[in-house]
Design a protein around this motif. Structure first.
Motif, PDB file in Angstrom:
ATOM      1  N   ALA A  39      84.225 -30.666 -19.253  1.00 26.85           N
ATOM      2  CA  ALA A  39      83.174 -31.422 -20.232  1.00 26.85           C
ATOM      3  C   ALA A  39      82.231 -32.238 -19.108  1.00 26.85           C
ATOM      4  CB  ALA A  39      83.957 -32.179 -21.373  1.00 26.85           C
ATOM      5  N   PRO A  40      81.200 -32.701 -19.377  1.00 31.15           N
ATOM      6  CA  PRO A  40      80.462 -33.532 -18.617  1.00 31.15           C
ATOM      7  C   PRO A  40      81.291 -34.778 -18.379  1.00 31.15           C
ATOM      8  CG  PRO A  40      79.033 -32.608 -20.183  1.00 31.15           C
ATOM      9  CD  PRO A  40      80.245 -32.208 -20.682  1.00 31.15           C
ATOM     10  N   VAL A  41      81.247 -35.323 -17.196  1.00 34.29           N
ATOM     11  CA  VAL A  41      81.811 -36.690 -16.854  1.00 34.29           C
ATOM     12  C   VAL A  41      81.346 -37.800 -17.649  1.00 34.29           C
ATOM     13  CG1 VAL A  41      80.160 -37.325 -15.063  1.00 34.29           C
ATOM     14  CG2 VAL A  41      82.551 -38.140 -14.800  1.00 34.29           C
ATOM     15  N   SER A  42      80.060 -37.800 -18.190  1.00 29.60           N
ATOM     16  CA  SER A  42      79.547 -39.044 -18.764  1.00 29.60           C
ATOM     17  C   SER A  42      80.047 -39.012 -20.194  1.00 29.60           C
ATOM     18  CB  SER A  42      78.183 -39.021 -18.970  1.00 29.60           C
ATOM     19  OG  SER A  42      77.659 -37.868 -19.412  1.00 29.60           O
ATOM     20  N   MET A  43      80.271 -37.720 -20.785  1.00 28.05           N
ATOM     21  CA  MET A  43      81.005 -37.693 -22.188  1.00 28.05           C
ATOM     22  C   MET A  43      82.305 -38.168 -22.235  1.00 28.05           C
ATOM     23  SD  MET A  43      80.947 -34.351 -24.652  1.00 28.05           S
ATOM     24  CE  MET A  43      81.626 -34.606 -26.174  1.00 28.05           C
ATOM     25  N   ILE A  44      83.175 -37.914 -21.349  1.00 28.37           N
ATOM     26  CA  ILE A  44      84.521 -38.100 -21.146  1.00 28.37           C
ATOM     27  C   ILE A  44      84.353 -39.793 -20.859  1.00 28.37           C
ATOM     28  CG2 ILE A  44      86.828 -38.027 -20.105  1.00 28.37           C
ATOM     29  CD1 ILE A  44      85.726 -35.035 -19.182  1.00 28.37           C
ATOM     30  N   TYR A  45      83.743 -40.182 -19.937  1.00 24.56           N
ATOM     31  CA  TYR A  45      83.776 -41.530 -19.521  1.00 24.56           C
ATOM     32  C   TYR A  45      83.510 -42.636 -20.714  1.00 24.56           C
ATOM     33  CZ  TYR A  45      81.928 -46.126 -17.680  1.00 24.56           C
ATOM     34  OH  TYR A  45      81.875 -47.379 -17.349  1.00 24.56           O
ATOM     35  N   ASP A  46      82.202 -42.079 -21.546  1.00 27.42           N
ATOM     36  CA  ASP A  46      81.942 -42.866 -22.712  1.00 27.42           C
ATOM     37  C   ASP A  46      83.130 -43.071 -23.564  1.00 27.42           C
ATOM     38  OD1 ASP A  46      79.460 -43.330 -21.303  1.00 27.42           O
ATOM     39  OD2 ASP A  46      78.465 -41.809 -22.740  1.00 27.42           O
ATOM     40  N   LYS A  47      83.848 -42.120 -23.892  1.00 29.76           N
ATOM     41  CA  LYS A  47      84.901 -41.968 -24.838  1.00 29.76           C
ATOM     42  C   LYS A  47      86.046 -42.804 -24.475  1.00 29.76           C
ATOM     43  CE  LYS A  47      85.571 -38.686 -27.786  1.00 29.76           C
ATOM     44  NZ  LYS A  47      85.328 -39.401 -28.693  1.00 29.76           N
ATOM     45  N   VAL A  48      86.327 -42.790 -23.257  1.00 30.88           N
ATOM     46  CA  VAL A  48      87.530 -43.480 -22.699  1.00 30.88           C
ATOM     47  C   VAL A  48      87.115 -45.112 -22.448  1.00 30.88           C
ATOM     48  CG1 VAL A  48      88.859 -44.245 -20.840  1.00 30.88           C
ATOM     49  CG2 VAL A  48      88.477 -41.806 -21.440  1.00 30.88           C
ATOM     50  N   ASN A  49      85.822 -45.484 -22.275  1.00 28.78           N
ATOM     51  CA  ASN A  49      85.259 -46.858 -22.195  1.00 28.78           C
ATOM     52  C   ASN A  49      85.191 -47.580 -23.755  1.00 28.78           C
ATOM     53  OD1 ASN A  49      84.145 -48.817 -20.586  1.00 28.78           O
ATOM     54  ND2 ASN A  49      82.319 -48.383 -20.903  1.00 28.78           N
ATOM     55  N   ASP A  50      85.129 -46.892 -24.500  1.00 31.99           N
ATOM     56  CA  ASP A  50      84.974 -47.390 -26.182  1.00 31.99           C
ATOM     57  C   ASP A  50      86.331 -47.518 -26.509  1.00 31.99           C
ATOM     58  OD1 ASP A  50      84.243 -48.318 -28.392  1.00 31.99           O
ATOM     59  OD2 ASP A  50      82.908 -46.666 -28.799  1.00 31.99           O
ATOM     60  N   PHE A  51      86.888 -48.776 -26.847  1.00 25.57           N
ATOM     61  CA  PHE A  51      88.265 -48.839 -27.282  1.00 25.57           C
ATOM     62  C   PHE A  51      88.365 -48.406 -28.674  1.00 25.57           C
ATOM     63  CE2 PHE A  51      89.524 -52.274 -24.193  1.00 25.57           C
ATOM     64  CZ  PHE A  51      90.320 -51.447 -23.496  1.00 25.57           C
ATOM     65  N   VAL A 175      87.256 -33.968 -26.925  1.00 26.75           N
ATOM     66  CA  VAL A 175      86.086 -33.717 -26.554  1.00 26.75           C
ATOM     67  C   VAL A 175      85.568 -32.288 -26.629  1.00 26.75           C
ATOM     68  CG1 VAL A 175      84.786 -33.533 -24.307  1.00 26.75           C
ATOM     69  CG2 VAL A 175      86.374 -35.571 -24.666  1.00 26.75           C
ATOM     70  N   GLN A 176      86.542 -31.258 -26.525  1.00 23.90           N
ATOM     71  CA  GLN A 176      86.068 -29.849 -26.953  1.00 23.90           C
ATOM     72  C   GLN A 176      85.804 -29.473 -28.151  1.00 23.90           C
ATOM     73  OE1 GLN A 176      85.854 -27.845 -24.095  1.00 23.90           O
ATOM     74  NE2 GLN A 176      86.826 -29.364 -22.923  1.00 23.90           N
ATOM     75  N   ALA A 177      86.369 -30.353 -29.240  1.00 26.78           N
ATOM     76  CA  ALA A 177      85.891 -29.854 -30.562  1.00 26.78           C
ATOM     77  C   ALA A 177      84.737 -30.588 -30.628  1.00 26.78           C
ATOM     78  CB  ALA A 177      86.816 -30.728 -31.459  1.00 26.78           C
ATOM     79  N   GLU A 178      84.193 -32.026 -30.046  1.00 28.02           N
ATOM     80  CA  GLU A 178      82.887 -32.552 -30.554  1.00 28.02           C
ATOM     81  C   GLU A 178      81.833 -31.620 -29.713  1.00 28.02           C
ATOM     82  OE1 GLU A 178      82.907 -36.449 -28.616  1.00 28.02           O
ATOM     83  OE2 GLU A 178      84.281 -37.203 -30.204  1.00 28.02           O
ATOM     84  N   MET A 179      82.046 -31.070 -28.721  1.00 28.13           N
ATOM     85  CA  MET A 179      80.907 -30.225 -27.912  1.00 28.13           C
ATOM     86  C   MET A 179      80.781 -28.876 -28.897  1.00 28.13           C
ATOM     87  SD  MET A 179      81.429 -30.515 -23.858  1.00 28.13           S
ATOM     88  CE  MET A 179      83.115 -29.458 -23.927  1.00 28.13           C
ATOM     89  N   SER A 320      65.531 -30.973 -26.124  1.00 30.88           N
ATOM     90  CA  SER A 320      66.457 -31.602 -25.667  1.00 30.88           C
ATOM     91  C   SER A 320      67.284 -30.655 -24.628  1.00 30.88           C
ATOM     92  CB  SER A 320      67.471 -32.492 -26.274  1.00 30.88           C
ATOM     93  OG  SER A 320      68.082 -31.916 -27.153  1.00 30.88           O
ATOM     94  N   ASP A 321      67.913 -30.979 -23.760  1.00 33.88           N
ATOM     95  CA  ASP A 321      68.650 -30.191 -22.673  1.00 33.88           C
ATOM     96  C   ASP A 321      69.730 -30.820 -22.223  1.00 33.88           C
ATOM     97  OD1 ASP A 321      67.545 -31.504 -20.549  1.00 33.88           O
ATOM     98  OD2 ASP A 321      65.642 -30.278 -20.435  1.00 33.88           O
ATOM     99  N   PRO A 322      70.578 -30.201 -21.207  1.00 31.38           N
ATOM    100  CA  PRO A 322      71.725 -31.046 -20.443  1.00 31.38           C
ATOM    101  C   PRO A 322      71.134 -32.047 -19.809  1.00 31.38           C
ATOM    102  CG  PRO A 322      71.921 -28.433 -20.177  1.00 31.38           C
ATOM    103  CD  PRO A 322      70.570 -28.630 -21.001  1.00 31.38           C
ATOM    104  N   MET A 323      70.042 -31.850 -19.180  1.00 34.92           N
ATOM    105  CA  MET A 323      69.702 -33.120 -18.388  1.00 34.92           C
ATOM    106  C   MET A 323      69.550 -34.474 -19.070  1.00 34.92           C
ATOM    107  SD  MET A 323      69.410 -32.027 -15.242  1.00 34.92           S
ATOM    108  CE  MET A 323      68.772 -33.264 -14.353  1.00 34.92           C
ATOM    109  N   SER A 324      69.004 -34.459 -20.262  1.00 33.23           N
ATOM    110  CA  SER A 324      68.773 -35.623 -21.204  1.00 33.23           C
ATOM    111  C   SER A 324      70.061 -35.769 -21.991  1.00 33.23           C
ATOM    112  CB  SER A 324      67.599 -35.543 -21.896  1.00 33.23           C
ATOM    113  OG  SER A 324      67.694 -34.040 -22.773  1.00 33.23           O
ATOM    114  N   LYS A 325      70.832 -34.798 -22.278  1.00 31.35           N
ATOM    115  CA  LYS A 325      71.772 -34.945 -23.244  1.00 31.35           C
ATOM    116  C   LYS A 325      73.068 -34.116 -23.013  1.00 31.35           C
ATOM    117  CE  LYS A 325      69.685 -36.997 -26.934  1.00 31.35           C
ATOM    118  NZ  LYS A 325      69.838 -38.412 -27.187  1.00 31.35           N
ATOM    119  N   PRO A 326      74.007 -34.952 -22.243  1.00 29.64           N
ATOM    120  CA  PRO A 326      75.329 -34.111 -21.662  1.00 29.64           C
ATOM    121  C   PRO A 326      76.175 -33.305 -22.605  1.00 29.64           C
ATOM    122  CG  PRO A 326      74.946 -36.367 -20.830  1.00 29.64           C
ATOM    123  CD  PRO A 326      74.063 -36.341 -22.055  1.00 29.64           C
ATOM    124  N   ASN A 327      75.956 -33.929 -23.972  1.00 29.58           N
ATOM    125  CA  ASN A 327      76.836 -33.445 -25.040  1.00 29.58           C
ATOM    126  C   ASN A 327      76.304 -32.162 -25.693  1.00 29.58           C
ATOM    127  OD1 ASN A 327      78.469 -32.510 -27.021  1.00 29.58           O
ATOM    128  ND2 ASN A 327      78.721 -34.537 -28.085  1.00 29.58           N
TER     129      ASN A 327
END
Length: 340
Positions: A39-51, A175-179, A320-327
Motif C-alpha cells: 500500500a502507499p506509504v502516505s495511506m499507512i502513515y495517515d492511519k497510524v498517525n490518527d488515534f 488497509v487492503q480492505a479499504e483499497m 483523479s490518479d495515483p499522483m493525486s490520490k494514493p488510495n
C-alpha cells in the motif's frame, strides 16, 4: 525445630539469590517488529498517525472491546493523544511526541493501572518496490518490580512482541480492505463536448497494454509541460480498436488542449474530437475494476435499446490518479461510449 531453621535458611538463601538474579538483569529493554504492506506509504502513515483509527488495528483494543477511550482535542500529529480504561487493559494513555510526514512517528505510552510504567514507541515507514515496510519499535526501562515480574511471566518482548505482530497484520488487512472498495455508476446518456488534444498512439497485445500506457501517457504530459501547453482537462485514453478475439488493441494516450497545437515532435500528434452523444459511466476505485465498468456500460446500452457506434469514440478519462490520490478507492475514472 532444627528442620524449621534449615527451611527458613534455605528460603532466605533462595530469596537472596533470586533478588541478586533479578537485580543483575538488564535495566533497559527494546524490540521491534516489521511488516511490508502492499500500500502507499502516505495511506499507512495517515492511519497510524490518527488515534481515532487505532481501534481498527490495535491488538490491545481487540482484546478489551469494552474499554472506554477518551481522545484529546487533537488526535492527529504532534501532541495528539488518547487514554483508556478497561478491565483487561487497566488504565493508561498514549501521546504523539513527533510526527514526520510519511517517514516516522514517535510516541509515549504510560500505564497507570494495574502498575505504573512508561515506554517509548516509534514507527518508521519505508517505501519499497513491494509496498511500504512498517516497523513498530518499543523501548523503556525496567525497575526491580518489573524485572521480578518478567522473571516469572516472560520478557516484555516475549509478551508484547506477538501483540505487535498481530497489530501489523490487522493494519495490513484494514488497509487492503479499504483499497478494494469501489463503485460503478452509469449516469446515462450525455453529450461529450469533444475538443483538441495532444496524443501518441500504439497497437499492442492486451497483456502489454498497461505497461505501454504507463510509459506513453507521461510522455504526452511532459511534452505539454515543457512547451507551456495549457491542459484543458484530465488525461484520457482513446480506444480505436478493441479486438479480444485476436488479442489486439489500438489506443491513444491524450491530453486535452484549449486550441489546436502544432507539435514539433514526430511521436506527439494533434487530434480533435467532435462533440458526440455518449453513455457515461463513472468508476470510483482501482483500475482493476475497469473491465467490470466497461461491461456495465455495454449492458446499459443493450438494456436501454441504444446502439453503440462501432467506429465512434470510446474514452477512459482519469479525473483523479495515483499522483493525486494514493488510495486506489479514491481514483475516479469516467467512461464514455458513443451511441446513437
Amino acid at each position: 525445630m532444627k528442620i524449621l531453621k534449615y527451611i527458613l535458611l534455605l528460603l532466605l538463601i533462595l530469596i537472596i539469590g533470586l533478588s541478586i538474579y533479578v537485580a543483575v538483569q538488564p535495566n533497559d529493554y527494546k524490540f521491534s517488529r516489521s511488516r511490508t504492506i502492499e500500500a502507499p506509504v502516505s495511506m499507512i502513515y495517515d492511519k497510524v498517525n490518527d488515534f481515532k483509527q487505532w481501534p481498527e488495528f490495535s491488538p490491545w483494543l481487540e482484546q478489551d472491546k469494552d474499554a472506554t477511550l477518551t481522545y484529546s482535542d487533537n488526535t492527529v500529529g504532534k501532541d495528539a493523544g488518547y487514554s483508556w480504561i478497561g478491565e483487561i487493559l487497566g488504565e493508561g494513555s498514549m501521546t504523539t511526541l513527533e510526527a514526520d510526514a510519511n517517514t516516522a512517528i514517535s510516541q509515549k505510552i504510560e500505564f497507570i493501572k494495574p502498575f505504573e510504567a512508561n515506554a517509548d514507541i516509534d514507527w518508521t515507514f519505508e517505501p519499497s518496490d513491494e509496498g511500504t515496510k512498517v516497523t513498530w519499535h518499543m523501548e523503556g526501562k525496567q525497575d526491580f518490580i518489573t524485572k521480578l515480574f518478567t522473571t516469572f511471566t516472560g520478557s516484555i518482548e516475549s509478551e508484547t512482541g506477538p501483540d505487535f505482530e498481530r497489530g501489523l497484520f490487522k493494519l495490513d488487512s484494514v488497509v487492503q480492505a479499504e483499497m478494494k472498495v469501489y463503485s460503478i455508476n452509469v449516469e446515462g446518456v450525455t453529450q461529450h463536448s469533444g475538443g483538441y488534444y495532444l496524443y501518441n498512439t500504439m497497437s499492442c497485445k492486451f497483456s502489454d497494454f498497461e505497461k505501454n500506457m504507463k510509459e506513453m501517457l507521461p510522455k504526452v504530459g511532459a511534452y505539454a509541460i515543457s512547451n507551456n501547453v495549457t491542459m484543458a482537462g484530465p488525461p484520457f485514453i482513446l480506444y480505436h480498436k478493441w479486438d479480444e478475439e485476436n488479442d489486439a488493441v489500438i489506443f491513444s494516450c491524450a491530453i486535452p488542449t484549449n486550441s489546436k497545437i502544432v507539435s514539433n515532435e514526430p511521436e506527439i500528434l494533434t487530434g480533435k474530437l467532435e462533440s458526440f452523444r455518449a453513455v457515461k459511466t463513472v468508476l470510483k476505485g482501482d483500475y482493476a475494476n475497469l473491465k467490470e465498468a466497461w461491461e456495465t456500460s455495454m449492458k446499459y446500452i443493450a438494456d436501454n435499446n441504444l446502439e453503440m457506434i462501432e467506429a465512434g469514440p470510446m474514452l477512459e478519462t482519469y479525473i483523479s490518479d495515483p499522483m493525486s490520490k494514493p488510495n486506489p478507492a479514491e481514483w475516479i475514472t469516467e467512461i464514455y461510449v458513443a451511441v446513437r
